[in-house]
Design an enzyme around this catalytic site. Structure first.
Site, PDB file in Angstrom:
ATOM      1  N   ASP A 259       0.856  -1.196   0.000  1.00  0.00           N
ATOM      2  CA  ASP A 259       0.000   0.000   0.000  1.00  0.00           C
ATOM      3  C   ASP A 259       0.885   1.235   0.000  1.00  0.00           C
ATOM      4  OD1 ASP A 259      -2.173   1.969   0.781  1.00  0.00           O
ATOM      5  OD2 ASP A 259      -3.288   0.111   1.029  1.00  0.00           O
TER       6      ASP A 259
ATOM      7  N   ASN B  29      -5.674  -5.033  -6.301  1.00  0.00           N
ATOM      8  CA  ASN B  29      -6.878  -4.408  -5.749  1.00  0.00           C
ATOM      9  C   ASN B  29      -6.747  -2.903  -5.559  1.00  0.00           C
ATOM     10  OD1 ASN B  29      -9.259  -4.262  -3.642  1.00  0.00           O
ATOM     11  ND2 ASN B  29      -7.437  -3.558  -2.532  1.00  0.00           N
TER      12      ASN B  29
ATOM     13  N   TYR C 291     -12.616   6.419 -14.122  1.00  0.00           N
ATOM     14  CA  TYR C 291     -12.775   5.223 -13.283  1.00  0.00           C
ATOM     15  C   TYR C 291     -13.414   4.099 -14.099  1.00  0.00           C
ATOM     16  CZ  TYR C 291     -14.136   2.392  -9.189  1.00  0.00           C
ATOM     17  OH  TYR C 291     -14.289   1.381  -8.278  1.00  0.00           O
TER      18      TYR C 291
ATOM     19  N   LYS D  14     -11.808   0.517 -15.266  1.00  0.00           N
ATOM     20  CA  LYS D  14     -12.360  -0.768 -14.831  1.00  0.00           C
ATOM     21  C   LYS D  14     -12.760  -1.627 -16.036  1.00  0.00           C
ATOM     22  CE  LYS D  14     -11.832  -0.092 -10.397  1.00  0.00           C
ATOM     23  NZ  LYS D  14     -10.814  -0.857  -9.647  1.00  0.00           N
TER      24      LYS D  14
ATOM     25  N   THR E 242     -16.771   0.999   2.349  1.00  0.00           N
ATOM     26  CA  THR E 242     -15.332   1.141   2.634  1.00  0.00           C
ATOM     27  C   THR E 242     -15.012   2.635   2.629  1.00  0.00           C
ATOM     28  OG1 THR E 242     -14.580   1.287   0.342  1.00  0.00           O
ATOM     29  CG2 THR E 242     -14.833  -0.940   1.235  1.00  0.00           C
TER      30      THR E 242
HETATM   31  P1  NAD Z   1     -10.169   1.863  -0.031  1.00  0.00           P
HETATM   32  O1  NAD Z   1      -9.978   3.301  -0.340  1.00  0.00           O
HETATM   33  O2  NAD Z   1     -10.789   1.451   1.244  1.00  0.00           O
HETATM   34  O3  NAD Z   1      -8.792   1.068  -0.194  1.00  0.00           O
HETATM   35  C1  NAD Z   1      -7.947   1.260  -1.283  1.00  0.00           C
HETATM   36  C2  NAD Z   1      -6.506   1.100  -0.811  1.00  0.00           C
HETATM   37  O4  NAD Z   1      -5.660   1.255  -1.966  1.00  0.00           O
HETATM   38  C3  NAD Z   1      -6.091   2.167   0.215  1.00  0.00           C
HETATM   39  O5  NAD Z   1      -5.459   1.571   1.318  1.00  0.00           O
HETATM   40  C4  NAD Z   1      -5.131   3.054  -0.570  1.00  0.00           C
HETATM   41  O6  NAD Z   1      -4.122   3.642   0.240  1.00  0.00           O
HETATM   42  C5  NAD Z   1      -4.552   2.054  -1.570  1.00  0.00           C
HETATM   43  N1  NAD Z   1      -3.983   2.737  -2.727  1.00  0.00           N
HETATM   44  C6  NAD Z   1      -4.481   3.804  -3.397  1.00  0.00           C
HETATM   45  N2  NAD Z   1      -3.631   4.158  -4.380  1.00  0.00           N
HETATM   46  C7  NAD Z   1      -2.585   3.287  -4.338  1.00  0.00           C
HETATM   47  C8  NAD Z   1      -1.402   3.135  -5.108  1.00  0.00           C
HETATM   48  N3  NAD Z   1      -1.103   3.978  -6.111  1.00  0.00           N
HETATM   49  N4  NAD Z   1      -0.564   2.123  -4.783  1.00  0.00           N
HETATM   50  C9  NAD Z   1      -0.837   1.292  -3.765  1.00  0.00           C
HETATM   51  N5  NAD Z   1      -1.931   1.392  -2.993  1.00  0.00           N
HETATM   52  C10 NAD Z   1      -2.797   2.388  -3.284  1.00  0.00           C
HETATM   53  O7  NAD Z   1     -11.017   1.301  -1.274  1.00  0.00           O
HETATM   54  P2  NAD Z   1     -11.844  -0.054  -1.484  1.00  0.00           P
HETATM   55  O8  NAD Z   1     -13.258   0.330  -1.534  1.00  0.00           O
HETATM   56  O9  NAD Z   1     -11.405  -1.119  -0.569  1.00  0.00           O
HETATM   57  O10 NAD Z   1     -11.398  -0.373  -2.982  1.00  0.00           O
HETATM   58  C11 NAD Z   1     -10.564  -1.439  -3.323  1.00  0.00           C
HETATM   59  C12 NAD Z   1     -10.781  -1.763  -4.791  1.00  0.00           C
HETATM   60  O11 NAD Z   1     -12.154  -2.136  -4.988  1.00  0.00           O
HETATM   61  C13 NAD Z   1     -10.532  -0.581  -5.731  1.00  0.00           C
HETATM   62  O12 NAD Z   1      -9.880  -1.036  -6.890  1.00  0.00           O
HETATM   63  C14 NAD Z   1     -11.922  -0.082  -6.055  1.00  0.00           C
HETATM   64  O13 NAD Z   1     -11.998   0.565  -7.283  1.00  0.00           O
HETATM   65  C15 NAD Z   1     -12.683  -1.399  -6.044  1.00  0.00           C
HETATM   66  N6  NAD Z   1     -14.131  -1.226  -5.845  1.00  0.00           N
HETATM   67  C16 NAD Z   1     -14.620  -0.672  -4.698  1.00  0.00           C
HETATM   68  C17 NAD Z   1     -15.983  -0.531  -4.568  1.00  0.00           C
HETATM   69  C18 NAD Z   1     -16.600   0.088  -3.349  1.00  0.00           C
HETATM   70  O14 NAD Z   1     -17.813   0.375  -3.370  1.00  0.00           O
HETATM   71  N7  NAD Z   1     -15.903   0.274  -2.263  1.00  0.00           N
HETATM   72  C19 NAD Z   1     -16.837  -0.940  -5.600  1.00  0.00           C
HETATM   73  C20 NAD Z   1     -16.298  -1.497  -6.744  1.00  0.00           C
HETATM   74  C21 NAD Z   1     -14.933  -1.642  -6.851  1.00  0.00           C
END
Ligand code: NAD
Length: 257
Positions: A38, A91, A157, A161, A192
């Site tokens: 991270d 992720n 975004y 995706k 989240t």
């Molecule tokens: P989150 O913000 O809780 O966690 C994302 C993590 O990624 C954070 O810890 C952040 O510091 C880290 N991060 C960001 N940029 C980074 C980089 N350049 N290098 C390394 N780490 C990095 O988000 P989440 O909701 O857990 O999302 C995780 C994945 O799930 C993402 O790809 C997001 O697009 C996808 N997603 C989330 C949702 C949702 O509703 N939460 C829905 C669909 C998809």
């Protein structure tokens, strides 16, 4: 009792929060050693601490997935510490700014694509290089339901995706005979910090946004990070040995509509 991924080594990017953290914890519960990567040192270290407190083994590596050298060294450190890499969960992601296509800034476009699309490709590139040499591996890319349908106000975004699904299917075909499976999980809205921050950024509209999200979801509620993590870990396990090239919605029925 043996776990689903007993003895395997898993690398989870964005493991310091949300879905990534939940996945790292489920991997450890199911018997894997976990590398948590991270940009957020505090979040990543907390995930490792939580795993260690429950008797698991984990390592935090600070890495920005949009930087090639950082990703190369992340995979190298994983192998150096644990001797192999069985499961790669790509992720890490950001939501970016909320603006329609004509108002999307180049800066927002470039950063969102750099993390959410180029970052996934860079991770796959370096993970696969190691997995080919090893003769096996399983990768799960975390896309989104916005990899299937458009998302007004989030052009970069949604483009990223959709791109992740293209990368997933292409690599699945390229390495199907090399013992490497490549799949994607496509979450719907999950509670989240990524979603929380979107609501915090628009406090006046937060209630309305939340209502419209839940109204559009057949399940009538947001998902929990653990509900996505269970699918990710299963897809990485040998139980999913014939599954490759799939984009699995885990979204409370959203894309079935
Ligand atoms: P989150 O913000 O809780 O966690 C994302 C993590 O990624 C954070 O810890 C952040 O510091 C880290 N991060 C960001 N940029 C980074 C980089 N350049 N290098 C390394 N780490 C990095 O988000 P989440 O909701 O857990 O999302 C995780 C994945 O799930 C993402 O790809 C997001 O697009 C996808 N997603 C989330 C949702 C949702 O509703 N939460 C829905 C669909 C998809």
């Amino acid at each position: 009792m043996t776990g689903l991924v007993d003895g395997k080594v898993a690398l989870v990017t964005g493991g310091g929060s949300g879905i990534g953290r939940a996945s790292a914890i489920v991997f450890a519960r199911e018997g894997a050693k976990v590398v948590v990567a991270d940009v957020d040192v505090k979040g990543g270290s907390e995930t490792v601490h939580e795993i260690e407190t429950s008797g698991g083994e984990a390592l935090f590596v600070e890495a920005d997935v949009s930087r090639s050298e950082a990703v190369e060294s992340l995979v190298a450190r994983t192998v150096e510490r644990f001797g192999k890499l069985n499961c790669g969960v790509n992720n890490a992601g950001i939501q970016g700014e909320m603006n329609p296509t004509d108002e999307c800034s180049e800066e927002n476009w470039n950063r969102t694509i750099a993390v959410n699309l180029t970052g996934v490709w860079l991770c796959m590139k370096h993970e696969i290089a190691h997995m080919r040499a090893q003769g096996s591996g399983a990768i799960v890319n975390v896309a989104s339901n916005f990899g299937f349908v458009g998302s007004p106000g989030m052009p970069a975004y949604s483009a990223a995706k959709h791109g992740v699904l293209g990368l997933t299917k292409t690599a699945a075909l390229e390495y199907a005979q090399s013992g490497i499976r490549v799949n994607a999980v496509c979450p719907g809205p999950v509670q989240t910090p990524l979603v929380d921050n979107m609501l915090i950024a628009q406090p006046d509209l937060a209630g309305e946004i939340m209502d419209s999200i839940t109204r559009r979801l057949p399940a009538g509620r947001l998902g929990r990070p653990e509900e996505i993590a269970e699918a990710i870990v299963w897809l990485c396990s040998d139980q999913a040995s014939f599954a490759t090239g799939i984009a699995m919605p885990v979204d409370g029925g959203f894309v079935a509509q």
